[in-house]
Motif scaffolding. Sequence first.
Motif, PDB file in Angstrom:
ATOM      1  N   GLY A  95      -0.528   5.422 -41.981  1.00 17.86           N
ATOM      2  CA  GLY A  95       0.620   4.619 -41.592  1.00 17.86           C
ATOM      3  C   GLY A  95       1.950   5.092 -42.150  1.00 17.86           C
ATOM      4  O   GLY A  95       2.999   4.639 -41.716  1.00 17.86           O
ATOM      5  N   ALA A  96       1.922   6.023 -43.101  1.00 18.48           N
ATOM      6  CA  ALA A  96       3.173   6.528 -43.679  1.00 18.48           C
ATOM      7  C   ALA A  96       3.869   7.446 -42.687  1.00 18.48           C
ATOM      8  O   ALA A  96       3.222   8.129 -41.890  1.00 18.48           O
ATOM      9  CB  ALA A  96       2.887   7.285 -44.970  1.00 18.48           C
ATOM     10  N   LYS A  97       5.194   7.449 -42.726  1.00 18.98           N
ATOM     11  CA  LYS A  97       5.970   8.298 -41.819  1.00 18.98           C
ATOM     12  C   LYS A  97       6.411   9.557 -42.541  1.00 18.98           C
ATOM     13  O   LYS A  97       6.768   9.527 -43.718  1.00 18.98           O
ATOM     14  CB  LYS A  97       7.186   7.548 -41.295  1.00 18.98           C
ATOM     15  N   TYR A  98       6.398  10.666 -41.812  1.00 16.80           N
ATOM     16  CA  TYR A  98       6.807  11.961 -42.335  1.00 16.80           C
ATOM     17  C   TYR A  98       7.883  12.532 -41.426  1.00 16.80           C
ATOM     18  O   TYR A  98       7.699  12.636 -40.221  1.00 16.80           O
ATOM     19  CB  TYR A  98       5.611  12.916 -42.411  1.00 16.80           C
TER      20      TYR A  98
ATOM     21  N   GLY B 110      18.999  16.364 -35.994  1.00 14.43           N
ATOM     22  CA  GLY B 110      18.397  15.085 -35.608  1.00 14.43           C
ATOM     23  C   GLY B 110      17.185  14.769 -36.464  1.00 14.43           C
ATOM     24  O   GLY B 110      16.826  15.506 -37.374  1.00 14.43           O
ATOM     25  N   ASN B 111      16.561  13.653 -36.162  1.00 16.06           N
ATOM     26  CA  ASN B 111      15.393  13.196 -36.918  1.00 16.06           C
ATOM     27  C   ASN B 111      14.198  13.064 -35.997  1.00 16.06           C
ATOM     28  O   ASN B 111      14.283  12.435 -34.947  1.00 16.06           O
ATOM     29  CB  ASN B 111      15.667  11.832 -37.570  1.00 16.06           C
ATOM     30  N   THR B 112      13.087  13.624 -36.400  1.00 18.32           N
ATOM     31  CA  THR B 112      11.821  13.469 -35.713  1.00 18.32           C
ATOM     32  C   THR B 112      10.798  13.045 -36.755  1.00 18.32           C
ATOM     33  O   THR B 112      10.714  13.668 -37.824  1.00 18.32           O
ATOM     34  CB  THR B 112      11.371  14.787 -35.050  1.00 18.32           C
ATOM     35  N   TYR B 113      10.041  12.005 -36.456  1.00 16.48           N
ATOM     36  CA  TYR B 113       9.059  11.481 -37.407  1.00 16.48           C
ATOM     37  C   TYR B 113       7.658  11.538 -36.819  1.00 16.48           C
ATOM     38  O   TYR B 113       7.461  11.340 -35.629  1.00 16.48           O
ATOM     39  CB  TYR B 113       9.387  10.033 -37.777  1.00 16.48           C
ATOM     40  N   LEU B 114       6.685  11.799 -37.692  1.00 14.56           N
ATOM     41  CA  LEU B 114       5.265  11.719 -37.355  1.00 14.56           C
ATOM     42  C   LEU B 114       4.630  10.705 -38.287  1.00 14.56           C
ATOM     43  O   LEU B 114       5.067  10.531 -39.423  1.00 14.56           O
ATOM     44  CB  LEU B 114       4.603  13.083 -37.542  1.00 14.56           C
ATOM     45  N   THR B 115       3.587  10.037 -37.819  1.00 11.74           N
ATOM     46  CA  THR B 115       2.904   8.993 -38.592  1.00 11.74           C
ATOM     47  C   THR B 115       1.507   9.467 -38.953  1.00 11.74           C
ATOM     48  O   THR B 115       0.789   9.997 -38.101  1.00 11.74           O
ATOM     49  CB  THR B 115       2.814   7.693 -37.775  1.00 11.74           C
ATOM     50  N   ALA B 116       1.101   9.258 -40.198  1.00 12.64           N
ATOM     51  CA  ALA B 116      -0.238   9.633 -40.634  1.00 12.64           C
ATOM     52  C   ALA B 116      -1.269   8.733 -39.959  1.00 12.64           C
ATOM     53  O   ALA B 116      -1.080   7.534 -39.870  1.00 12.64           O
ATOM     54  CB  ALA B 116      -0.369   9.532 -42.144  1.00 12.64           C
TER      55      ALA B 116
END
Length: 109
Positions: free
Chosen positions: A27-30, A102-108
Amino acid sequence: MLFMDAAIGAAGMKGQDIMAKAEFIKGAKYKVLGNTDYPVCDCCGKTNLTRAVGLESECGEILNVGVICASKLLRQNYMGKTYKASPEAVLSMGKRVKREGGNTYLTAA
């Protein structure tokens, strides 16, 4: 370590042969920082990487992860849902972030 079995199994290595450094919390974002030239994966310990991305955790820890490990352990967010990301998609995200910012996030997962 949490979620390391998939990455270790994919690399064909035994758990006792490798010392995993990175720990992915469900659930953590990277944040994707872009592609890197650093040849070691902080997730599985594989050396001589040709495709890797830099990730920053919510607590500020910076990781260098191969695209194969990233695709197995992280999910892409789209319209409130998370979807599996292919290694090519992870690499593309890294290139786009380096090129455009920019920002791009992935979720565990």
